[in-house]
Write a protein that holds these residues in place. Structure first.
Motif, PDB file in Angstrom:
ATOM      1  N   ASP A 105       0.974  -1.184  -0.103  1.00  0.00           N
ATOM      2  CA  ASP A 105      -0.015   0.061   0.170  1.00  0.00           C
ATOM      3  C   ASP A 105       0.667   1.121   0.103  1.00  0.00           C
ATOM      4  O   ASP A 105       0.648   2.431  -0.860  1.00  0.00           O
ATOM      5  N   ARG A 130       2.335   1.759  -3.467  1.00  0.00           N
ATOM      6  CA  ARG A 130       1.316   2.412  -4.385  1.00  0.00           C
ATOM      7  C   ARG A 130       1.268   3.944  -4.079  1.00  0.00           C
ATOM      8  O   ARG A 130       1.143   4.681  -4.915  1.00  0.00           O
ATOM      9  N   ALA A 131       1.161   4.280  -2.791  1.00  0.00           N
ATOM     10  CA  ALA A 131       0.940   5.439  -2.447  1.00  0.00           C
ATOM     11  C   ALA A 131       1.721   6.623  -2.805  1.00  0.00           C
ATOM     12  O   ALA A 131       1.748   7.676  -3.269  1.00  0.00           O
ATOM     13  N   THR A 173       1.379  10.722  -3.030  1.00  0.00           N
ATOM     14  CA  THR A 173       1.157  10.878  -2.015  1.00  0.00           C
ATOM     15  C   THR A 173       2.058  11.730  -0.784  1.00  0.00           C
ATOM     16  O   THR A 173       3.207  11.348  -0.970  1.00  0.00           O
ATOM     17  N   SER A 199      -6.706   3.373  -0.181  1.00  0.00           N
ATOM     18  CA  SER A 199      -5.208   3.064  -0.418  1.00  0.00           C
ATOM     19  C   SER A 199      -4.720   2.443   0.840  1.00  0.00           C
ATOM     20  O   SER A 199      -3.578   1.993   0.597  1.00  0.00           O
TER      21      SER A 199
END
Lengths: 424, 424
Positions: A54, A57-58, A63, A152
């Motif tokens: 996670d 990917r963030a 992010t 997310s």
């Protein structure tokens, strides 16, 4: 994933689990909580690994580091989450508590006892620790939970829920694994289906920003408990102790600006403005606060904090940052009127040495919590002595303010007679 | 009449009135209630005259005599309504009651006190006495009320509200007339606008049949308290005292069949069916009850009551008439499962001499009220010792079961310190 039928299916299983959970004694529920804590620690590696996906990917999605930090799990963080579960186990069980009881004139014995709500849906954002916190609190209060975290954190949440469900399987006394379920699906549709599962889900508790909460309130046919929008005010009365007022304002604004009980607006009585504002602006400036002031406040600009012009929008804004709206008011009643107009009814504080001012402010301000000579930051289930909280309700129905375990229950009346008939 | 702007305008006035009402002391509210009672009696002629118009129109429209009776007002009925208002004045004021209070380890003094909900909307059917009952209960609990009765009683309600508002004008201490308002408009649209007045109206309480309640629940963005749908069950356990079981069943079904706490279904344990059913059917037959039975019940047809075949629909029906669904079940748990599947979670009764059966039934049945060896008819605010009730909630949030004055309040936390700062 996340089709209506899939969401309704987990809701139906939750409903069945809720019926099995409701009569379980405290010892069984506490054993289940300790089993969950043990399993979280034992399987920390799997959890951290799922979380790493996670987080990666963030990061790719750009992010912010602040959000990345909220999302990230480490072995230490998982251990802290497990410790919080053990703490919930140590709290009193609200279920079965008699909240009212007497014998009626006709001899009927009436008792009002706490019972679980049934199936509780929690809709929340980034932080995966909420997944476990919410599961622990709902389990302790005899409720089945449907967890819908941020997409997310989907893999993290999936791992956490799998570990918790696995732990339940080994607990003696029959805690159904379906007491803890993740709502399937990463897409928004699954939230929609959850909001329409009236009759299967007893209450939805959205935890997060105002837009999440508003959309749930608007669309849900399941009853909702609104939580956590805080446009909190500090009112500095004409009779305030100035040192105390500066300290409380700075604490309320800057001790942790990103949370709902942080102050967002200061209202200053005109009679004390010239004495208070220079000191307050200096102290706020030292903490890096930008003040959004009305004309009377801006007249003191240059004495410390950056001061910009406040627009009407500022009065209603929950900044959650080092920004503060500031206005001078003509009276305590004018402060109350401002709060009624712009506030979110979370927490407001008055700083005053006047007993009558304190009394009037606490009587007229219609918020979940009203502080007298104390920081707004104290509105919190732990601070209030509740042991834990599932959120801070800003609505008037069912629960208002910090919600502990009793707020996750309903009641029923048990009435015992010996053949009592009505009207004879 | 009844445009959105008109409805929002009365809601805004109610909101302002609620702010003025909230801090009023009990003496002022009680004086207002007595002034209302005086005015109702003094102006009874006007009220009865306005009502005569509603009654005439209802007659022309072919309304049943039963409904005409519910609609009709006489001087005696108005006097009884006024007496009920005086009774509400005699009840304790819930506002300001401290429901929790202690000093925290850091010296902060915490109190949780009852406060009014704010603006309460009541949506109801035929009977104009509800107009006054609801206004009295909401005023006593410090709330402003928006009344939306049946269009068939519009002129009666208009007269009643005018009399009540007129009475408030003369009360010392400042009870705003806008504390009591009728929602303008006879059409359905006005109800819709009321249901969307989120932020102005704090709660809607629909009182009436299932279809009214369902439509409000489905469409409202204002929080709703569901009331009064009662598919109540009597379970006759294997260990029941048969005389008691017959008496309780007959009382629960026939003492007043048209109300929500009347029994609609009887479930009989198989072991006692042959002994119980002939006596029960005889007793029910004497009262003119039609029994809708399953095969095992129908095997006893001819022993008294008219027995017809039950369809699946019967188990979920709130007859509100001299009809009763009846089934034989294999066990207490089967009775509980039936109730969970088909019931409305209002009131269920068990008749048993077995302590363990009573304990299991009260633990497993998830309804607002569970009766042991007593008629379902006792679920009522007056019977429960609350003095009065605004309705019987069948939902789990906020209030469950009969709702008295405390159930028309929320709470707030008042926290007093001496400069307390968080984290230091």
């Amino acid at each position: 994933m996340g089709s209506q039928e899939q969401v309704l299916e987990v809701a139906r299983r939750a409903r069945q689990a809720a019926a099995e959970l409701a009569p379980l004694p405290r010892a069984v529920k506490d054993a289940a909580l300790h089993a969950i804590a043990d399993a979280l620690v034992a399987r920390s590696g799997e959890i951290v690994e799922a979380n790493a996906g996670d987080v990666a990917r963030a990061r790719e999605a750009g992010t912010s580091e602040y959000m990345i930090d909220r999302l990230s799990l480490t072995d230490d963080r998982v251990a802290a989450i497990a410790a919080a579960v053990r703490h919930v186990a140590s709290l009193p069980d609200p279920v079965g508590e008699s909240v009212r009881g007497y014998t009626l004139p006709n001899g009927l014995e009436l008792r009002q006892v706490r019972v679980p709500l049934g199936v509780v849906g929690i809709i929340y954002e980034g932080r995966p620790n909420v997944t476990v916190d919410a599961a622990a609190l709902t389990l302790k209060s005899g409720n089945a939970v449907l967890l819908r975290g941020s997409s997310s954190a989907y893999d993290s949440n999936t791992a956490l829920v799998e570990v918790m469900r696995g732990a339940l399987a080994d607990v003696a006394g029959g805690v159904p694994a379906d007491a803890i379920q993740l709502v399937p699906g990463r897409d928004r549709d699954s939230v929609k289906h959850l909001m329409r599962a009236r009759g299967l889900v007893d209450v939805l508790i959205p935890r997060g920003g105002a837009s999440l909460i508003n959309s749930v309130v608007e669309e849900s046919t399941v009853p909702v408990i609104e939580t956590g929008t805080g446009n909190c005010h500090v009112y500095v009365d004409a009779a305030a102790d100035l040192d105390m007022a500066v300290d409380i304002l700075v604490n309320a604004k800057t001790q942790r600006p990103s949370v709902c009980n942080a102050a967002e607006t200061v209202l200053v009585h005109r009679d004390i403005a010239d004495a208070f504002l220079p000191r307050a602006l200096r102290a706020l400036g030292e903490k890096g606060v930008t003040v959004h002031g009305d004309a009377a406040v801006r007249a003191h600009a240059g004495e410390g904090a950056t001061v910009v012009e406040a627009t009407d929008e500022d009065w209603g804004t929950e900044y959650l940052s080092l920004d503060l709206a500031a206005a001078v008011v003509d009276s305590l009643d004018a402060a109350v009127a401002h709060i009624r107009r712009y506030g979110s009814a979370h927490t407001e504080a008055i700083v005053t040495t006047s007993q009558s001012a304190a009394r009037r402010f606490t009587a007229l301000v219609d918020s979940a919590a009203v502080m007298v000579n104390a920081s707004t930051r104290f509105t919190d289930g732990e601070e209030f002595g509740f042991g834990a909280e599932i959120g801070i309700s800003t609505q008037k129905l069912h629960a208002r303010g910090p919600m502990g375990l009793p707020e996750l229950t309903s009641t029923k009346y048990v009435v015992t007679g010996e053949g009592h008939l009505k009207g004879v």
